[in-house]
Design an enzyme around this catalytic site. Structure first.
Site, short mmCIF file in Angstrom:
data_model
loop_
_atom_site.label_atom_id
_atom_site.label_comp_id
_atom_site.label_asym_id
_atom_site.label_seq_id
_atom_site.Cartn_x
_atom_site.Cartn_y
_atom_site.Cartn_z
N ASN A 266 -64.75 36.04 30.36
CA ASN A 266 -63.80 36.57 29.37
C ASN A 266 -64.21 36.29 27.93
O ASN A 266 -63.85 37.05 27.03
CB ASN A 266 -62.42 35.93 29.65
CG ASN A 266 -61.39 36.30 28.60
OD1 ASN A 266 -61.04 37.47 28.48
ND2 ASN A 266 -60.92 35.33 27.85
N GLN B 167 -67.98 48.75 14.45
CA GLN B 167 -68.36 47.58 15.27
C GLN B 167 -69.55 47.96 16.16
O GLN B 167 -69.45 47.88 17.40
CB GLN B 167 -67.19 47.16 16.17
CG GLN B 167 -65.94 46.74 15.45
CD GLN B 167 -64.80 46.59 16.44
OE1 GLN B 167 -64.15 47.57 16.82
NE2 GLN B 167 -64.57 45.39 16.87
N TYR C 162 -70.82 45.05 18.49
CA TYR C 162 -69.76 44.74 19.47
C TYR C 162 -69.74 45.81 20.55
O TYR C 162 -69.70 45.53 21.75
CB TYR C 162 -68.41 44.67 18.75
CG TYR C 162 -67.23 44.31 19.62
CD1 TYR C 162 -66.90 42.98 19.88
CD2 TYR C 162 -66.45 45.30 20.21
CE1 TYR C 162 -65.83 42.65 20.69
CE2 TYR C 162 -65.38 44.98 21.03
CZ TYR C 162 -65.07 43.66 21.26
OH TYR C 162 -64.00 43.34 22.07
N1 LIG Z 1 -58.15 41.55 21.67
C1 LIG Z 1 -58.62 42.77 21.86
O1 LIG Z 1 -58.19 43.74 21.22
C2 LIG Z 1 -59.63 43.02 22.92
C3 LIG Z 1 -60.40 42.01 23.45
N2 LIG Z 1 -61.35 42.29 24.38
C4 LIG Z 1 -62.16 41.25 24.95
O2 LIG Z 1 -61.32 40.33 25.62
C5 LIG Z 1 -61.98 39.08 25.72
C6 LIG Z 1 -61.02 37.99 25.30
O3 LIG Z 1 -60.79 38.13 23.90
P1 LIG Z 1 -59.39 37.83 23.20
O4 LIG Z 1 -58.54 36.97 24.05
O5 LIG Z 1 -58.85 39.09 22.71
O6 LIG Z 1 -59.91 37.07 21.92
P2 LIG Z 1 -59.71 35.56 21.45
O7 LIG Z 1 -60.50 35.45 20.20
O8 LIG Z 1 -58.27 35.25 21.44
O9 LIG Z 1 -60.37 34.75 22.63
C7 LIG Z 1 -61.73 34.70 22.80
C8 LIG Z 1 -62.05 33.44 23.57
O10 LIG Z 1 -63.46 33.37 23.73
C9 LIG Z 1 -63.85 32.02 23.53
N3 LIG Z 1 -65.23 31.94 23.06
C10 LIG Z 1 -65.78 32.56 22.00
N4 LIG Z 1 -67.06 32.17 21.85
C11 LIG Z 1 -67.33 31.29 22.85
C12 LIG Z 1 -68.46 30.55 23.24
N5 LIG Z 1 -69.60 30.62 22.56
N6 LIG Z 1 -68.36 29.74 24.30
C13 LIG Z 1 -67.20 29.65 24.99
N7 LIG Z 1 -66.09 30.33 24.68
C14 LIG Z 1 -66.15 31.14 23.62
C15 LIG Z 1 -62.88 31.51 22.48
O11 LIG Z 1 -62.81 30.10 22.50
C16 LIG Z 1 -61.59 32.18 22.88
O12 LIG Z 1 -60.88 31.38 23.80
C17 LIG Z 1 -63.24 39.19 24.85
O13 LIG Z 1 -64.35 39.43 25.66
C18 LIG Z 1 -62.94 40.41 23.99
O14 LIG Z 1 -64.11 41.03 23.51
C19 LIG Z 1 -61.53 43.57 24.85
C20 LIG Z 1 -60.80 44.59 24.36
C21 LIG Z 1 -59.78 44.39 23.38
C1 LIG Z 2 -61.07 45.10 16.09
C2 LIG Z 2 -61.12 43.86 16.86
C3 LIG Z 2 -62.18 43.75 17.87
C4 LIG Z 2 -62.23 44.28 19.06
C5 LIG Z 2 -61.14 45.06 19.66
C6 LIG Z 2 -61.41 45.69 21.01
O1 LIG Z 2 -62.38 45.09 21.77
C7 LIG Z 2 -61.71 47.10 20.87
O2 LIG Z 2 -62.82 47.48 20.70
C8 LIG Z 2 -60.61 47.94 20.97
C9 LIG Z 2 -60.74 49.26 21.00
C10 LIG Z 2 -59.59 50.03 21.00
C11 LIG Z 2 -59.65 51.34 21.00
C12 LIG Z 2 -58.43 52.07 20.99
C13 LIG Z 2 -58.38 53.37 21.08
C14 LIG Z 2 -59.56 54.23 21.20
C15 LIG Z 2 -59.36 55.52 21.33
C16 LIG Z 2 -60.44 56.49 21.64
O3 LIG Z 2 -61.55 56.31 20.85
C17 LIG Z 2 -60.75 56.34 23.09
C18 LIG Z 2 -60.86 57.64 23.72
C19 LIG Z 2 -60.66 57.84 25.02
C20 LIG Z 2 -60.04 56.88 25.96
C21 LIG Z 2 -59.04 57.65 26.79
C22 LIG Z 2 -58.50 56.88 27.93
O4 LIG Z 2 -59.08 56.89 29.00
O5 LIG Z 2 -57.42 56.26 27.77
#
Ligand SMILES: NC(=O)C1=CN([C@@H]2O[C@H](COP(=O)(O)OP(=O)(O)OC[C@H]3O[C@@H](n4cnc5c(N)ncnc54)[C@H](O)[C@@H]3O)[C@@H](O)[C@H]2O)C=CC1
Ligand SMILES: CC/C=C\C[C@H](O)C(=O)/C=C/C=C/C=C\C=C\[C@@H](O)C/C=C\CCC(=O)O
Length: 177
Positions: free
Chosen positions: A4, A61, A64
Protein backbone atom coordinates in the site's frame (compact mmCIF):
# COMPACT_ATOMS: atom_id res chain seq x y z
CA UNK A 1 -0.72 -9.02 1.98
CA UNK A 2 -1.32 -5.44 0.84
CA UNK A 3 1.46 -3.41 -0.79
CA UNK A 4 0.00 0.00 0.00
CA UNK A 5 2.84 2.47 0.72
CA UNK A 6 3.01 5.29 -1.79
CA UNK A 7 4.19 8.86 -2.30
CA UNK A 8 3.29 11.68 -4.66
CA UNK A 9 6.60 13.37 -5.39
CA UNK A 10 7.36 14.70 -8.85
CA UNK A 11 10.37 16.69 -7.60
CA UNK A 12 12.20 13.66 -6.21
CA UNK A 13 10.80 11.44 -8.93
CA UNK A 14 13.31 8.64 -8.38
CA UNK A 15 11.84 8.28 -4.88
CA UNK A 16 8.39 7.97 -6.42
CA UNK A 17 9.55 5.10 -8.63
CA UNK A 18 11.34 3.47 -5.69
CA UNK A 19 8.45 3.63 -3.23
CA UNK A 20 5.50 3.21 -5.61
CA UNK A 21 6.90 0.60 -7.98
CA UNK A 22 10.20 -0.97 -6.87
CA UNK A 23 8.87 -1.61 -3.35
CA UNK A 24 5.68 -3.16 -4.70
CA UNK A 25 7.72 -5.54 -6.84
CA UNK A 26 10.01 -6.39 -3.92
CA UNK A 27 7.06 -6.83 -1.55
CA UNK A 28 5.25 -9.09 -3.99
CA UNK A 29 8.30 -11.32 -4.45
CA UNK A 30 8.82 -11.55 -0.68
CA UNK A 31 5.13 -12.35 -0.22
CA UNK A 32 5.25 -15.07 -2.86
CA UNK A 33 8.35 -16.57 -1.29
CA UNK A 34 6.39 -17.13 1.92
CA UNK A 35 2.90 -17.77 0.56
CA UNK A 36 3.37 -19.79 -2.62
CA UNK A 37 2.35 -23.43 -2.33
CA UNK A 38 5.38 -24.18 -4.52
CA UNK A 39 7.53 -23.12 -1.56
CA UNK A 40 5.49 -24.98 1.03
CA UNK A 41 3.35 -21.93 1.83
CA UNK A 42 -0.41 -21.93 2.39
CA UNK A 43 -1.40 -19.64 -0.49
CA UNK A 44 -3.26 -16.39 -0.05
CA UNK A 45 -3.98 -13.03 -1.65
CA UNK A 46 -1.67 -10.15 -2.52
CA UNK A 47 -3.20 -6.75 -3.30
CA UNK A 48 -1.05 -4.06 -4.89
CA UNK A 49 -2.34 -0.51 -4.67
CA UNK A 50 -2.16 1.41 -7.92
CA UNK A 51 -4.40 4.38 -8.82
CA UNK A 52 -6.73 5.56 -11.54
CA UNK A 53 -3.61 7.46 -12.63
CA UNK A 54 -2.23 4.01 -13.52
CA UNK A 55 -4.86 3.63 -16.20
CA UNK A 56 -5.15 7.18 -17.52
CA UNK A 57 -2.65 9.95 -18.28
CA UNK A 58 -2.10 12.33 -15.34
CA UNK A 59 -0.74 15.53 -16.87
CA UNK A 60 0.53 17.04 -13.62
CA UNK A 61 1.87 13.79 -12.13
CA UNK A 62 3.74 12.07 -14.97
CA UNK A 63 6.09 9.98 -12.83
CA UNK A 64 3.39 9.11 -10.29
CA UNK A 65 1.30 7.95 -13.23
CA UNK A 66 4.20 5.95 -14.68
CA UNK A 67 4.82 4.25 -11.34
CA UNK A 68 1.15 3.29 -11.04
CA UNK A 69 0.99 2.05 -14.66
CA UNK A 70 4.02 -0.09 -13.72
CA UNK A 71 2.20 -1.55 -10.73
CA UNK A 72 -0.66 -2.69 -12.97
CA UNK A 73 1.63 -4.21 -15.61
CA UNK A 74 3.72 -6.05 -13.03
CA UNK A 75 0.73 -7.28 -11.05
CA UNK A 76 -1.21 -8.57 -14.05
CA UNK A 77 1.91 -10.36 -15.29
CA UNK A 78 2.83 -11.98 -12.00
CA UNK A 79 -0.83 -12.97 -11.48
CA UNK A 80 -0.70 -14.82 -14.80
CA UNK A 81 2.49 -16.56 -13.68
CA UNK A 82 0.95 -17.49 -10.32
CA UNK A 83 -1.95 -19.10 -12.14
CA UNK A 84 0.24 -21.01 -14.61
CA UNK A 85 2.57 -22.13 -11.80
CA UNK A 86 -0.28 -23.13 -9.42
CA UNK A 87 1.14 -20.97 -6.62
CA UNK A 88 -2.22 -20.90 -4.81
CA UNK A 89 -1.80 -17.14 -4.50
CA UNK A 90 -4.14 -14.60 -6.11
CA UNK A 91 -2.71 -11.20 -6.97
CA UNK A 92 -4.77 -8.10 -7.75
CA UNK A 93 -4.46 -4.37 -8.33
CA UNK A 94 -6.74 -1.73 -6.83
CA UNK A 95 -7.05 1.63 -8.60
CA UNK A 96 -8.88 4.27 -6.59
CA UNK A 97 -9.65 7.78 -7.83
CA UNK A 98 -9.07 10.59 -5.29
CA UNK A 99 -9.36 9.36 -1.68
CA UNK A 100 -9.61 11.50 1.43
CA UNK A 101 -6.16 10.85 2.93
CA UNK A 102 -3.10 12.99 3.75
CA UNK A 103 -1.71 12.17 0.28
CA UNK A 104 -4.01 14.80 -1.21
CA UNK A 105 -2.27 17.51 0.85
CA UNK A 106 0.93 16.93 -1.14
CA UNK A 107 -0.45 18.93 -4.05
CA UNK A 108 -0.12 22.06 -1.86
CA UNK A 109 3.64 21.59 -1.56
CA UNK A 110 6.25 22.68 -4.06
CA UNK A 111 8.62 20.15 -2.50
CA UNK A 112 6.28 17.42 -3.78
CA UNK A 113 4.90 18.87 -6.99
CA UNK A 114 8.13 20.47 -8.25
CA UNK A 115 7.60 22.22 -11.59
CA UNK A 116 3.97 21.06 -11.63
CA UNK A 117 3.14 23.07 -8.50
CA UNK A 118 1.75 25.78 -10.80
CA UNK A 119 -1.06 23.38 -11.73
CA UNK A 120 -2.23 22.59 -8.19
CA UNK A 121 -5.52 24.43 -8.70
CA UNK A 122 -6.26 22.29 -11.74
CA UNK A 123 -5.86 19.20 -9.56
CA UNK A 124 -8.19 20.76 -6.99
CA UNK A 125 -10.72 21.41 -9.77
CA UNK A 126 -10.46 17.73 -10.75
CA UNK A 127 -11.19 16.72 -7.17
CA UNK A 128 -14.26 18.97 -7.16
CA UNK A 129 -15.37 17.54 -10.49
CA UNK A 130 -14.81 13.83 -9.77
CA UNK A 131 -15.29 13.95 -6.00
CA UNK A 132 -13.20 12.47 -3.20
CA UNK A 133 -13.80 8.94 -1.94
CA UNK A 134 -14.06 7.85 1.67
CA UNK A 135 -11.23 5.38 2.55
CA UNK A 136 -13.85 2.90 3.83
CA UNK A 137 -14.92 2.20 0.23
CA UNK A 138 -11.35 1.16 -0.63
CA UNK A 139 -11.38 -1.23 2.35
CA UNK A 140 -14.69 -2.65 1.13
CA UNK A 141 -13.22 -3.23 -2.34
CA UNK A 142 -10.21 -5.00 -0.89
CA UNK A 143 -12.34 -7.29 1.29
CA UNK A 144 -14.42 -8.27 -1.74
CA UNK A 145 -11.24 -9.13 -3.66
CA UNK A 146 -9.99 -11.28 -0.79
CA UNK A 147 -13.31 -13.13 -0.71
CA UNK A 148 -13.65 -13.60 -4.49
CA UNK A 149 -11.65 -16.65 -5.49
CA UNK A 150 -12.35 -16.16 -9.21
CA UNK A 151 -10.65 -12.83 -9.82
CA UNK A 152 -6.90 -13.49 -9.92
CA UNK A 153 -5.22 -10.67 -11.90
CA UNK A 154 -8.31 -8.45 -12.05
CA UNK A 155 -7.80 -4.68 -11.86
CA UNK A 156 -10.36 -3.07 -9.55
CA UNK A 157 -11.30 0.58 -10.07
CA UNK A 158 -13.06 2.65 -7.44
CA UNK A 159 -14.67 5.94 -8.43
CA UNK A 160 -17.42 8.17 -7.08
CA UNK A 161 -19.48 7.79 -10.25
CA UNK A 162 -19.30 3.99 -10.65
CA UNK A 163 -18.26 2.78 -7.21
CA UNK A 164 -16.37 -0.53 -7.09
CA UNK A 165 -15.95 -2.03 -10.56
CA UNK A 166 -13.32 -3.65 -12.78
CA UNK A 167 -11.26 -2.56 -15.78
CA UNK A 168 -12.32 -4.49 -18.88
CA UNK A 169 -9.26 -5.76 -20.76
CA UNK A 170 -11.36 -8.01 -23.00
CA UNK A 171 -11.82 -11.75 -23.07
CA UNK A 172 -8.15 -12.50 -23.74
CA UNK A 173 -6.82 -10.04 -21.13
CA UNK A 174 -4.58 -8.50 -23.77
CA UNK A 175 -4.49 -5.79 -26.44
CA UNK A 176 -5.35 -6.19 -30.12
CA UNK A 177 -2.31 -7.05 -32.22
N1 LIG B 1 -5.24 9.27 -1.61
C1 LIG B 1 -5.50 9.11 -2.90
O1 LIG B 1 -6.18 9.94 -3.54
C2 LIG B 1 -5.04 7.89 -3.60
C3 LIG B 1 -4.04 7.09 -3.11
N2 LIG B 1 -3.63 6.00 -3.81
C4 LIG B 1 -2.57 5.15 -3.31
O2 LIG B 1 -2.99 4.60 -2.07
C5 LIG B 1 -1.84 4.22 -1.33
C6 LIG B 1 -2.00 4.73 0.08
O3 LIG B 1 -1.91 6.15 0.05
P1 LIG B 1 -2.75 7.12 1.00
O4 LIG B 1 -3.24 6.39 2.19
O5 LIG B 1 -3.70 7.84 0.18
O6 LIG B 1 -1.62 8.15 1.37
P2 LIG B 1 -0.93 8.49 2.75
O7 LIG B 1 0.10 9.51 2.42
O8 LIG B 1 -1.96 8.80 3.75
O9 LIG B 1 -0.27 7.11 3.14
C7 LIG B 1 0.85 6.63 2.51
C8 LIG B 1 1.54 5.67 3.44
O10 LIG B 1 2.71 5.20 2.80
C9 LIG B 1 3.75 5.16 3.76
N3 LIG B 1 5.06 5.29 3.13
C10 LIG B 1 5.48 6.26 2.29
N4 LIG B 1 6.77 6.07 1.97
C11 LIG B 1 7.18 4.95 2.61
C12 LIG B 1 8.39 4.24 2.69
N5 LIG B 1 9.48 4.64 2.03
N6 LIG B 1 8.45 3.15 3.47
C13 LIG B 1 7.35 2.72 4.15
N7 LIG B 1 6.16 3.35 4.11
C14 LIG B 1 6.08 4.45 3.36
C15 LIG B 1 3.47 6.34 4.67
O11 LIG B 1 4.10 6.18 5.92
C16 LIG B 1 1.96 6.32 4.75
O12 LIG B 1 1.53 5.50 5.82
C17 LIG B 1 -0.64 4.79 -2.08
O13 LIG B 1 -0.03 3.78 -2.84
C18 LIG B 1 -1.26 5.82 -3.00
O14 LIG B 1 -0.49 6.09 -4.14
C19 LIG B 1 -4.22 5.65 -4.99
C20 LIG B 1 -5.21 6.40 -5.52
C21 LIG B 1 -5.72 7.56 -4.85
C1 LIG C 1 -3.17 14.39 -6.28
C2 LIG C 1 -2.71 13.50 -5.21
C3 LIG C 1 -2.03 12.27 -5.64
C4 LIG C 1 -2.55 11.17 -6.10
C5 LIG C 1 -3.98 10.92 -6.20
C6 LIG C 1 -4.41 9.62 -6.85
O1 LIG C 1 -3.50 8.60 -6.81
C7 LIG C 1 -4.82 9.84 -8.22
O2 LIG C 1 -4.04 9.79 -9.11
C8 LIG C 1 -6.18 10.08 -8.39
C9 LIG C 1 -6.73 10.16 -9.59
C10 LIG C 1 -8.08 10.50 -9.67
C11 LIG C 1 -8.67 10.64 -10.83
C12 LIG C 1 -10.05 11.00 -10.85
C13 LIG C 1 -10.75 11.06 -11.94
C14 LIG C 1 -10.23 10.77 -13.28
C15 LIG C 1 -11.06 10.83 -14.28
C16 LIG C 1 -10.72 10.39 -15.65
O3 LIG C 1 -9.51 10.88 -16.09
C17 LIG C 1 -10.75 8.90 -15.65
C18 LIG C 1 -11.46 8.41 -16.81
C19 LIG C 1 -12.05 7.21 -16.85
C20 LIG C 1 -12.33 6.34 -15.70
C21 LIG C 1 -13.75 5.84 -15.84
C22 LIG C 1 -14.10 4.79 -14.86
O4 LIG C 1 -13.89 3.61 -15.14
O5 LIG C 1 -14.65 5.11 -13.80
Amino acid sequence: MVNNAGVNNEKDWEKTINVNLTSVIRGTYIGLEHMSKKNGGQGGVIINISSLAGLTPAAYQPVYSASKHGVIGFTRSIAALASIGNYGVRINTVCPAFVDTPLLETIEKEENMGEFYQYKDKLKDMMKCYGVLDPSLIAKGMVSLIEDESSNGAVMKITTSRGIHFEDFGAHQTTKI
